[in-house]
Design a protein around this motif. Structure first.
Motif, PDB file in Angstrom:
ATOM      1  N   ASP A 287      87.146   2.287 -11.997  1.00  0.00           N
ATOM      2  CA  ASP A 287      87.988   2.933 -12.988  1.00  0.00           C
ATOM      3  C   ASP A 287      89.165   1.988 -13.219  1.00  0.00           C
ATOM      4  O   ASP A 287      90.018   1.840 -12.352  1.00  0.00           O
ATOM      5  N   ASP A 290      92.809   5.497 -16.249  1.00  0.00           N
ATOM      6  CA  ASP A 290      92.244   6.837 -16.388  1.00  0.00           C
ATOM      7  C   ASP A 290      91.256   6.920 -17.529  1.00  0.00           C
ATOM      8  O   ASP A 290      90.387   7.782 -17.554  1.00  0.00           O
ATOM      9  N   ALA A 293      86.684   2.356 -17.911  1.00  0.00           N
ATOM     10  CA  ALA A 293      85.861   2.170 -16.726  1.00  0.00           C
ATOM     11  C   ALA A 293      84.866   1.044 -16.946  1.00  0.00           C
ATOM     12  O   ALA A 293      84.448   0.761 -18.075  1.00  0.00           O
ATOM     13  N   ARG A 323      87.461   5.809 -23.153  1.00  0.00           N
ATOM     14  CA  ARG A 323      87.446   7.189 -23.625  1.00  0.00           C
ATOM     15  C   ARG A 323      88.880   7.694 -23.618  1.00  0.00           C
ATOM     16  O   ARG A 323      89.434   7.969 -22.555  1.00  0.00           O
ATOM     17  N   ASP A 325      92.242   9.801 -23.600  1.00  0.00           N
ATOM     18  CA  ASP A 325      92.515  11.025 -22.848  1.00  0.00           C
ATOM     19  C   ASP A 325      92.186  12.262 -23.675  1.00  0.00           C
ATOM     20  O   ASP A 325      92.613  12.384 -24.816  1.00  0.00           O
TER      21      ASP A 325
ATOM     22  N   ARG B  58      90.730  16.251 -14.334  1.00  0.00           N
ATOM     23  CA  ARG B  58      92.143  16.534 -14.524  1.00  0.00           C
ATOM     24  C   ARG B  58      92.280  17.701 -15.500  1.00  0.00           C
ATOM     25  O   ARG B  58      91.380  17.970 -16.289  1.00  0.00           O
ATOM     26  N   THR B  60      93.798  18.172 -18.204  1.00  0.00           N
ATOM     27  CA  THR B  60      93.766  17.955 -19.649  1.00  0.00           C
ATOM     28  C   THR B  60      92.337  17.804 -20.171  1.00  0.00           C
ATOM     29  O   THR B  60      92.117  17.763 -21.369  1.00  0.00           O
ATOM     30  N   GLN B  61      91.387  17.710 -19.263  1.00  0.00           N
ATOM     31  CA  GLN B  61      90.010  17.478 -19.694  1.00  0.00           C
ATOM     32  C   GLN B  61      89.317  18.767 -20.115  1.00  0.00           C
ATOM     33  O   GLN B  61      89.696  19.857 -19.710  1.00  0.00           O
ATOM     34  N   GLU B  67      82.509  13.724 -18.150  1.00  0.00           N
ATOM     35  CA  GLU B  67      81.571  12.623 -18.026  1.00  0.00           C
ATOM     36  C   GLU B  67      81.409  12.273 -16.547  1.00  0.00           C
ATOM     37  O   GLU B  67      82.393  12.107 -15.836  1.00  0.00           O
ATOM     38  N   LYS B  69      81.052  10.076 -13.665  1.00  0.00           N
ATOM     39  CA  LYS B  69      81.298   8.662 -13.408  1.00  0.00           C
ATOM     40  C   LYS B  69      81.075   8.372 -11.927  1.00  0.00           C
ATOM     41  O   LYS B  69      81.319   9.228 -11.077  1.00  0.00           O
ATOM     42  N   SER B  71      82.892   6.946 -10.003  1.00  0.00           N
ATOM     43  CA  SER B  71      84.107   7.167  -9.217  1.00  0.00           C
ATOM     44  C   SER B  71      84.141   8.593  -8.667  1.00  0.00           C
ATOM     45  O   SER B  71      84.717   8.849  -7.616  1.00  0.00           O
TER      46      SER B  71
END
Ligand SMILES: [Zn+2]
Lengths: 463, 307
Positions: A287, A290, A293, A323, A325, B58, B60-61, B67, B69, B71
């Motif tokens: 990443d 934020d 990636a 992408r 935020d 988070r 705000t998502q 998605e 990922k 991570s």
């Protein structure tokens, strides 16, 4: 000798699984006892119910709720609650095989099901059609279902999942459509030390795009480098693939190793485990921020061609996504994959000039192919992109390049239309005339069209 | 060839041997990963300093479409437990969990904690649903995590899950939960007081993210801006909503920070109302950085907006 190898592998698997089972032995024994008790209870409940049923049946039809006469045996107070579906904690505990199946109510599917349909069309020059060397070889200037796929997937039990895909599609022009098994795998999910094993028939995890099914690709067609080195459908094999995710690194790394028959028409066709196709892959992911990636991977595959000549592919792959935020889709995607092929080939040599090959000379042929891709998706329903392909041929001299801009339109998440234009330029040396009728695929201009739908469940894809 | 395979096997054995078995778990904190930040906040409240909690997303998502990922898989790789919302809201987490190769948290594993167990689900479809209705929630509305009235059930599920992994700490988890619920109760008194004057008010929402919250405090969801979930609203539908808002004098549109706030503002303007970005999750807006603060933010916003 083979038996020894198989024995060792089996031992390894058993060894790996042993600690898990050892911990569970006590729990299992208790579980077993409990199950036995439960079963006795069920038996009693069923006996009671069948007695009652007999009584009811022996009575004349129109009865106004006859009071229960006499004792109904040692039935539990409320048989209904005994037959209740398993609670969440019940489901969490390991069970005897098929215990769940016997307990579940009728009509509830315990796995997911989905259908995807992928239809493609292409328009190209007449000489390309004649030569049969278009992107959809042999099906130039046609519209057809490329892949209509039924997928069934879910947990087999707490330890494994299964994925089955059956697909139908047109392989040659005509009214007929063939049905085949596209994929069928068992994945063992609870192996120790961060390992998993997948066995069966699968799309190999070589590079990032090979594992993706036709209809899920961000392009109408697979990149040329895959098509040239591994055939129109890429690498799909029967065998075992193990993965390992170490837990001591500060970033995500996935290590893969696989052993397969080697059934690939182009690169690995030997098809026997005595000289298998062996694959490996390392993939990592960062990443950057934020919203950004990067995924980077390296893959290798080593096996024998149908002619028993060694063939090795080494690949790189890289993918970047931005992408913003709160966006539901990436704004920018950049990616590239490349494959270096090292391959033994055999060439006939005419020593005395009589037009007949006298000896065969073995030589090593190295070739390389790659593509670069970029996609911009400024709105949720529209994506614009282009791919540049450049690849040598793996078994013969010459190379080709192509450029393919496209636009994708998503009326919803489950429906997509795509229009692409592909220009391909092949070297003069390799003017293909497979059908021997004067056609030529040296320069191709193709309009490619694709319509894709998803019905029902569809497993999500990672990154 | 046989030699090659044998060599591979030997390497595999060596690799397996090199990896030490998981360390004794007595001394260290439980590593918990939640799919959404609301659950992180609640897991921290219940787990106290016995747990380390991380969230895959988070505030705000849009949780419907996170998605997956690698991570996420990294976070999950070392997790002892994963806490999920359920009702298909975070079904994407399955992919991340499988990619983590962590046997503790596979479906059916001891470390898998689903918090919707025991929740009375609203808006469960009673008729046949299909996707002509958009991206519907076939098992009912999954957006219940910020209804303070459901906190007792959710935290109980978390206590049960954590205690399954660390039975020796059950008492501590129970105590933390009690303390947290007591604190929540004292806030609840204030919240009820703040919402009392506006009880029965109608609001329009963008996506039905608030139904549990609205129901809890006696508000009425009069309409949704999205005609069918996941599909852009038709102009005809918006015209109808605007007419309804004017007729019924609805003054408030609630919108998710990840949704089309501009569209909500435009509709509000047409209807003579105002659109408010709500804390759809912990961390969705500034000042909503824990469970109680997020609810507090929504209560304050709504009670002011509707007055
Ligand atoms: Zn929703």
């Amino acid at each position: 000798m083979h038996a020894v190898v198989i024995l060792v592998v089996a031992l390894l698997v058993a060894l790996g699984a042993a600690p898990v089972f050892a911990q569970d032995t006590e729990a299992l024994r208790k579980e077993l006892e409990q199950l036995k008790r439960q079963q006795e209870q069920y038996q009693r409940a069923i006996d009671a119910l069948s007695q009652r049923l007999q009584r009811l049946e022996s009575q004349p039809a129109p009865v106004t709720t006859a009071p229960p006469s006499g004792p109904t045996g040692p039935s539990p107070a409320n048989p209904q609650s005994q037959m209740a579906p398993p609670s969440a904690t019940d489901l969490l505990r390991p069970r005897q095989p098929f215990a769940l199946y016997q307990q579940r109510g009728s009509g509830q599917l315990l796995f997911d099901m989905g259908v995807t349909g992928d239809f493609v069309g292409n328009i190209t020059q007449h000489n390309v059609q004649k030569s049969g060397t278009g992107t959809f070889a042999g099906r130039e200037n046609r519209f057809f279902p490329r892949e209509v796929e039924l997928s069934l997937f879910g947990q087999i039990d707490p330890y494994a999942r299964a994925d089955v895909r059956i697909e139908a599609g047109e392989e040659e022009p005509g009214a007929a459509t063939g049905v085949s098994l596209a994929e069928a795998t068992i994945t063992l999910l609870t192996l120790p030390y961060g390992t998993q094993a997948k066995l069966g028939q699968m799309r190999n995890r070589f590079g990032w795009s090979n594992v993706i099914h036709e209809h899920d690709l961000p392009w109408v067609d697979r990149p040329d480098v895959y098509r040239m080195f591994l055939g129109e459908e890429g690498l799909a094999e029967k065998g075992v693939e193990a993965s390992w995710v170490p837990d001591f690194l500060p970033f995500y790394v996935q290590v893969l190793g696989g052993i397969f028959n080697g059934d690939n028409e182009t690169a690995f066709g030997h098809g026997r485990l005595t000289s298998p196709l062996v694959t490996g892959r390392v993939m990592t992911f960062f990443d950057l921020t934020d919203t950004m990636a990067l995924q980077v991977g390296a893959s290798v595959a080593n096996g024998e061609t149908p002619e028993r000549l060694r063939s090795t592919l080494v690949g790189y792959d890289i993918k970047f996504k931005y992408r913003p935020d709160g966006w539901l889709h990436p704004l920018l995607t950049l990616a590239s994959e490349g494959i270096y092929s090292i391959r033994r080939t055999e060439r006939g040599v005419d020593v005395n000039g009589d037009g007949i090959f006298d000896t065969f000379q073995k030589q090593t042929r190295n070739s390389f192919g790659w593509y670069g891709w970029t996609e911009l998706q400024p709105w949720r329903r529209w994506a614009f992109g282009a791919r540049y392909d450049s690849t040598q041929y793996s078994a013969s001299p010459g190379y080709q390049w192509a450029v393919e801009p496209y636009v994708s339109f998503y009326p919803s998440e489950f429906l997509r239309f795509r229009l692409a234009y592909k220009h391909t330029d092949r070297t003069q040396r390799d003017v293909l005339d497979l059908n021997g009728n004067g056609g030529s695929g040296r320069i191709m201009d193709e309009w490619l069209f694709q319509a894709t739908f998803i019905l029902g469940a569809h497993p999500a894809h990672a990154f | 060839m046989i030699r090659r395979i044998s060599a591979l096997v030997v390497v595999a054995v060596m690799v397996a041997a090199a990896m030490s078995p998981p360390a004794a778990q007595a001394a260290r904190k439980l590593r918990v990963v939640t799919t959404i930040p609301d659950l992180k906040s609640l897991a921290e409240a219940v787990g106290g300093d016995l747990v380390d909690v991380d969230s895959l997303t988070r505030g705000t998502q849009n949780f419907h479409e996170a998605e997956v990922k690698p991570s996420m898989m990294l976070k999950l790789r070392r997790a002892d437990a994963v806490i999920e919302n359920g009702l298909d809201l975070d079904a994407w987490a399955d992919v991340a969990i499988e990619g983590s190769n962590n046997q503790n948290i596979m479906r059916g594993g001891p470390g898998r904690i689903e918090i919707s167990r025991g929740v009375e689900v609203l808006e469960v479809p009673t008729t046949r649903v299909d996707r002509s209705m958009g991206d519907v929630h076939p098992r009912g509305n999954p957006h219940f995590s910020l209804d303070p009235g459901l906190a007792p059930i959710i935290t109980q599920n978390i206590v049960d899950g954590l205690a399954r992994l660390a039975p020796e700490h059950r008492a501590a988890f129970e105590q933390n939960r009690k303390d947290f619920l007591a604190k929540l109760d004292s806030h609840m008194v204030e919240w009820n007081k703040a919402m009392e004057p506006v009880k029965g008010s109608k609001v329009v929402v963008y996506h039905p993210d608030f139904i549990y919250f609205l129901t809890r405090f006696g508000l009425v969801q009069a309409a949704t801006l999205e005609d069918r979930p996941g599909i852009p609203a038709s102009p005809q539908h918006l015209v109808n909503v605007i007419r309804q808002m004017k007729e019924e004098k609805i003054k408030v549109i609630l919108v998710e920070p990840w949704n089309d706030v501009k569209l909500a503002n435009r509709v509000a303007e047409e209807a003579g109302a105002k659109a408010f970005v709500m804390a759809t999750a912990v961390g969705a807006v500034k000042g909503a950085d824990n469970y109680i603060a997020a609810i507090d933010y929504n209560i304050t916003t709504l009670s002011k907006a509707l007055r």
